[in-house]
Design a protein around this motif. Structure first.
Motif, PDB file in Angstrom:
ATOM      1  N   LEU A  71       0.961  -1.070  -0.247  1.00  0.00           N
ATOM      2  CA  LEU A  71       0.018   0.033  -0.085  1.00  0.00           C
ATOM      3  C   LEU A  71       0.716   1.326  -0.166  1.00  0.00           C
ATOM      4  N   ASN A  72       1.907   1.291   1.007  1.00  0.00           N
ATOM      5  CA  ASN A  72       2.791   2.598   0.972  1.00  0.00           C
ATOM      6  C   ASN A  72       3.297   2.499  -0.369  1.00  0.00           C
ATOM      7  N   GLN A  73       3.881   1.612  -1.000  1.00  0.00           N
ATOM      8  CA  GLN A  73       4.604   1.766  -2.329  1.00  0.00           C
ATOM      9  C   GLN A  73       3.401   2.160  -3.371  1.00  0.00           C
ATOM     10  N   ASP A  74       2.283   1.837  -3.297  1.00  0.00           N
ATOM     11  CA  ASP A  74       1.534   2.340  -4.428  1.00  0.00           C
ATOM     12  C   ASP A  74       1.143   3.590  -4.060  1.00  0.00           C
ATOM     13  N   ILE A  75       1.026   4.044  -2.806  1.00  0.00           N
ATOM     14  CA  ILE A  75       0.984   5.562  -2.590  1.00  0.00           C
ATOM     15  C   ILE A  75       1.944   6.504  -2.855  1.00  0.00           C
ATOM     16  N   GLU A  76       3.286   5.953  -2.868  1.00  0.00           N
ATOM     17  CA  GLU A  76       4.544   6.671  -3.324  1.00  0.00           C
ATOM     18  C   GLU A  76       4.584   6.518  -4.624  1.00  0.00           C
ATOM     19  N   ARG A  77       4.339   5.409  -5.427  1.00  0.00           N
ATOM     20  CA  ARG A  77       4.370   5.507  -6.735  1.00  0.00           C
ATOM     21  C   ARG A  77       2.845   6.386  -7.514  1.00  0.00           C
ATOM     22  N   ALA A  78       1.855   6.712  -6.567  1.00  0.00           N
ATOM     23  CA  ALA A  78       0.822   7.512  -6.979  1.00  0.00           C
ATOM     24  C   ALA A  78       1.270   8.810  -6.895  1.00  0.00           C
ATOM     25  N   PRO A 116       0.870  14.815 -11.230  1.00  0.00           N
ATOM     26  CA  PRO A 116       1.389  16.212 -11.174  1.00  0.00           C
ATOM     27  C   PRO A 116       0.909  17.341 -10.331  1.00  0.00           C
ATOM     28  N   ASP A 117      -0.295  17.049  -9.812  1.00  0.00           N
ATOM     29  CA  ASP A 117      -0.854  17.850  -8.798  1.00  0.00           C
ATOM     30  C   ASP A 117      -0.133  17.654  -7.566  1.00  0.00           C
ATOM     31  N   GLN A 118       0.765  16.672  -7.266  1.00  0.00           N
ATOM     32  CA  GLN A 118       1.327  16.156  -6.051  1.00  0.00           C
ATOM     33  C   GLN A 118       2.737  17.050  -6.019  1.00  0.00           C
ATOM     34  N   LYS A 119       3.204  17.287  -7.260  1.00  0.00           N
ATOM     35  CA  LYS A 119       4.348  18.020  -7.276  1.00  0.00           C
ATOM     36  C   LYS A 119       4.285  19.520  -6.903  1.00  0.00           C
TER      37      LYS A 119
END
Length: 122
Positions: A102-109, A114-117
């Motif tokens: 799950l943490n890997q999926d969240i990090e990948r997301a 682009p909005d996260q950046k």
């Protein structure tokens, strides 16, 4: 001494011997009877104690059976607890693996969003 005196003495002596013998026989007979009575009383007393001992043995056997049953139940519960601990450890391991995924999926997301950046820059 006259013959009649000797015969009288012998008769008296024989009578005395017979009386003593009879007394000894009677005394031995009484002693045997007393011993029989005492033996019978002891047997009666022993029979009463035998019942009590039998009851105590039955209680001891019953208690031992309960102890064995409790020990068997405790062993079964111990085995059940060990199984549950193993299942809990397996679930915990699977949950940790799922949490990592799950943490890997969240990090990948977060990496591809682009909005996260923009949020990080702000």
């Amino acid at each position: 001494m006259a013959t009649s005196t000797i015969i009288t003495i012998i008769v008296i002596a024989v009578v005395v011997v017979l009386i003593v013998a009879a007394a000894l026989i009677w005394s031995a007979s009484k002693r045997k009877e007393l011993r029989r009575t005492e033996a019978e009383q002891l047997r009666d007393k022993a029979a009463g104690k035998a019942r009590q001992v039998g009851q105590r043995e039955a209680i001891a056997d019953e208690t031992a059976a309960k102890a064995r049953a409790a020990a068997a139940e405790a062993d079964a519960k111990k085995a059940q607890a060990a199984g549950l601990q193993q299942r809990a450890a397996t679930h915990r391991s699977e949950a940790a693996t799922s949490r990592d995924e799950l943490n890997q999926d969240i990090e990948r997301a977060d990496e591809i969003d682009p909005d996260q950046k923009k949020r990080e820059g702000t």
